[in-house]
Design a protein around this motif. Structure first.
Motif, PDB file in Angstrom:
ATOM      1  N   SER A   1      -2.070  13.356   2.092  1.00  0.00           N
ATOM      2  CA  SER A   1      -0.623  13.224   2.277  1.00  0.00           C
ATOM      3  C   SER A   1      -0.361  12.719   3.689  1.00  0.00           C
ATOM      4  O   SER A   1      -1.229  12.779   4.568  1.00  0.00           O
ATOM      5  CB  SER A   1       0.067  14.574   2.067  1.00  0.00           C
ATOM      6  OG  SER A   1      -0.273  15.461   3.126  1.00  0.00           O
ATOM      7  N   TRP A   2       0.849  12.232   3.913  1.00  0.00           N
ATOM      8  CA  TRP A   2       1.200  11.766   5.267  1.00  0.00           C
ATOM      9  C   TRP A   2       1.045  12.915   6.261  1.00  0.00           C
ATOM     10  O   TRP A   2       0.546  12.725   7.362  1.00  0.00           O
ATOM     11  CB  TRP A   2       2.630  11.245   5.303  1.00  0.00           C
ATOM     12  CG  TRP A   2       2.980  10.160   4.336  1.00  0.00           C
ATOM     13  CD1 TRP A   2       4.220   9.938   3.790  1.00  0.00           C
ATOM     14  CD2 TRP A   2       2.142   9.118   3.806  1.00  0.00           C
ATOM     15  NE1 TRP A   2       4.185   8.855   2.952  1.00  0.00           N
ATOM     16  CE2 TRP A   2       2.921   8.331   2.942  1.00  0.00           C
ATOM     17  CE3 TRP A   2       0.802   8.796   3.953  1.00  0.00           C
ATOM     18  CZ2 TRP A   2       2.408   7.235   2.247  1.00  0.00           C
ATOM     19  CZ3 TRP A   2       0.280   7.706   3.253  1.00  0.00           C
ATOM     20  CH2 TRP A   2       1.067   6.942   2.430  1.00  0.00           C
TER      21      TRP A   2
ATOM     22  N   PRO B   1      -2.482   3.825  -2.773  1.00  0.00           N
ATOM     23  CA  PRO B   1      -1.259   4.608  -2.608  1.00  0.00           C
ATOM     24  C   PRO B   1      -1.104   5.637  -3.729  1.00  0.00           C
ATOM     25  O   PRO B   1      -1.488   5.381  -4.875  1.00  0.00           O
ATOM     26  CB  PRO B   1      -0.141   3.572  -2.676  1.00  0.00           C
ATOM     27  CG  PRO B   1      -0.754   2.313  -3.141  1.00  0.00           C
ATOM     28  CD  PRO B   1      -2.226   2.428  -3.065  1.00  0.00           C
TER      29      PRO B   1
ATOM     30  N   ASP C   1       5.861   6.661  12.188  1.00  0.00           N
ATOM     31  CA  ASP C   1       7.208   6.352  12.682  1.00  0.00           C
ATOM     32  C   ASP C   1       7.631   7.210  13.875  1.00  0.00           C
ATOM     33  O   ASP C   1       8.659   6.957  14.481  1.00  0.00           O
ATOM     34  CB  ASP C   1       8.242   6.432  11.559  1.00  0.00           C
ATOM     35  CG  ASP C   1       8.347   7.800  10.915  1.00  0.00           C
ATOM     36  OD1 ASP C   1       7.659   8.748  11.350  1.00  0.00           O
ATOM     37  OD2 ASP C   1       9.132   7.923   9.941  1.00  0.00           O
TER      38      ASP C   1
ATOM     39  N   THR D   1       3.817   3.885   9.268  1.00  0.00           N
ATOM     40  CA  THR D   1       4.426   2.556   9.301  1.00  0.00           C
ATOM     41  C   THR D   1       3.367   1.500   9.037  1.00  0.00           C
ATOM     42  O   THR D   1       3.689   0.373   8.687  1.00  0.00           O
ATOM     43  CB  THR D   1       5.102   2.290  10.660  1.00  0.00           C
ATOM     44  OG1 THR D   1       4.135   2.477  11.699  1.00  0.00           O
ATOM     45  CG2 THR D   1       6.278   3.240  10.880  1.00  0.00           C
TER      46      THR D   1
ATOM     47  N   GLY E   1       2.074   7.534  -4.999  1.00  0.00           N
ATOM     48  CA  GLY E   1       3.519   7.674  -4.856  1.00  0.00           C
ATOM     49  C   GLY E   1       3.976   7.190  -3.494  1.00  0.00           C
ATOM     50  O   GLY E   1       3.424   6.247  -2.928  1.00  0.00           O
ATOM     51  N   GLN E   2       4.965   7.878  -2.962  1.00  0.00           N
ATOM     52  CA  GLN E   2       5.504   7.546  -1.638  1.00  0.00           C
ATOM     53  C   GLN E   2       5.106   8.577  -0.590  1.00  0.00           C
ATOM     54  O   GLN E   2       5.724   8.669   0.462  1.00  0.00           O
ATOM     55  CB  GLN E   2       7.044   7.485  -1.712  1.00  0.00           C
ATOM     56  CG  GLN E   2       7.567   6.412  -2.627  1.00  0.00           C
ATOM     57  CD  GLN E   2       7.283   5.024  -2.078  1.00  0.00           C
ATOM     58  OE1 GLN E   2       7.464   4.760  -0.891  1.00  0.00           O
ATOM     59  NE2 GLN E   2       6.837   4.129  -2.939  1.00  0.00           N
ATOM     60  N   TYR E   3       4.063   9.370  -0.888  1.00  0.00           N
ATOM     61  CA  TYR E   3       3.756  10.500  -0.015  1.00  0.00           C
ATOM     62  C   TYR E   3       2.307  10.605   0.431  1.00  0.00           C
ATOM     63  O   TYR E   3       1.973  11.453   1.259  1.00  0.00           O
ATOM     64  CB  TYR E   3       4.140  11.811  -0.706  1.00  0.00           C
ATOM     65  CG  TYR E   3       3.249  12.162  -1.876  1.00  0.00           C
ATOM     66  CD1 TYR E   3       2.165  13.023  -1.713  1.00  0.00           C
ATOM     67  CD2 TYR E   3       3.469  11.623  -3.135  1.00  0.00           C
ATOM     68  CE1 TYR E   3       1.336  13.339  -2.769  1.00  0.00           C
ATOM     69  CE2 TYR E   3       2.648  11.934  -4.205  1.00  0.00           C
ATOM     70  CZ  TYR E   3       1.588  12.793  -4.015  1.00  0.00           C
ATOM     71  OH  TYR E   3       0.758  13.098  -5.071  1.00  0.00           O
TER      72      TYR E   3
ATOM     73  N   THR F   1       6.114   9.588   8.844  1.00  0.00           N
ATOM     74  CA  THR F   1       5.708   8.687   7.769  1.00  0.00           C
ATOM     75  C   THR F   1       4.943   7.515   8.370  1.00  0.00           C
ATOM     76  O   THR F   1       5.341   6.985   9.408  1.00  0.00           O
ATOM     77  CB  THR F   1       6.962   8.152   7.045  1.00  0.00           C
ATOM     78  OG1 THR F   1       7.698   9.272   6.566  1.00  0.00           O
ATOM     79  CG2 THR F   1       6.599   7.267   5.882  1.00  0.00           C
TER      80      THR F   1
END
Length: 130
Positions: A88-89, A68, A23, A7, A70-72, A5
């Motif tokens: 995506s990450w 961004p 990370d 940082t 979402g969180q992905y 992910t």
């Protein structure tokens, strides 16, 4: 095992690069041109195997925005109006890891097809006097 992910994601507009730290300790400085020609969008990748489009003429492309998703993932907005790729990450990490093999392969494919990284204007045909 989960994909790394980010940082930190930082856009360097002057150098036309996206800096991404993960990370797992990895850090990549990804050129905008590379991200544009490797866009995960259907416009570039197609809708199935073997449908990828060879994008050319993007040497001077820049990134104007990073949004961004979402969180992905992030959506990159390029100054050539391309904005449909969702990075995506996992995709960003893979593009960073594989840059040293993907970029020379891209350059070789351009050369083999007689294409350029630069935009080329086409001159209008000249009319010959009768």
């Amino acid at each position: 095992m989960a994909a790394p992910t980010p940082t930190e994601i930082r856009l360097n507009r002057t150098e036309r690069r996206l800096e991404v730290a993960f990370d797992d300790g990895s850090h990549f400085s990804l050129p905008a041109e590379y991200l544009r020609v490797e866009s995960p969008s259907a416009e570039v990748q197609g809708h199935g195997p073997g449908q990828k489009t060879l994008v050319h003429g993007k040497r001077m492309v820049g990134i104007t925005g990073v949004e961004p998703v979402g969180q992905y993932a992030v959506r990159l907005i390029f100054d050539d109006r391309h904005d449909s790729g969702i990075y995506s990450w996992e995709t960003l990490h893979r593009l960073g890891r594989e840059y040293e093999t993907r970029w020379p392969a891209y350059l070789a494919e351009l050369e083999a097809k007689g294409l350029s990284r630069d935009l080329r204007g086409r001159a209008a045909p000249r009319s010959e006097p009768a």
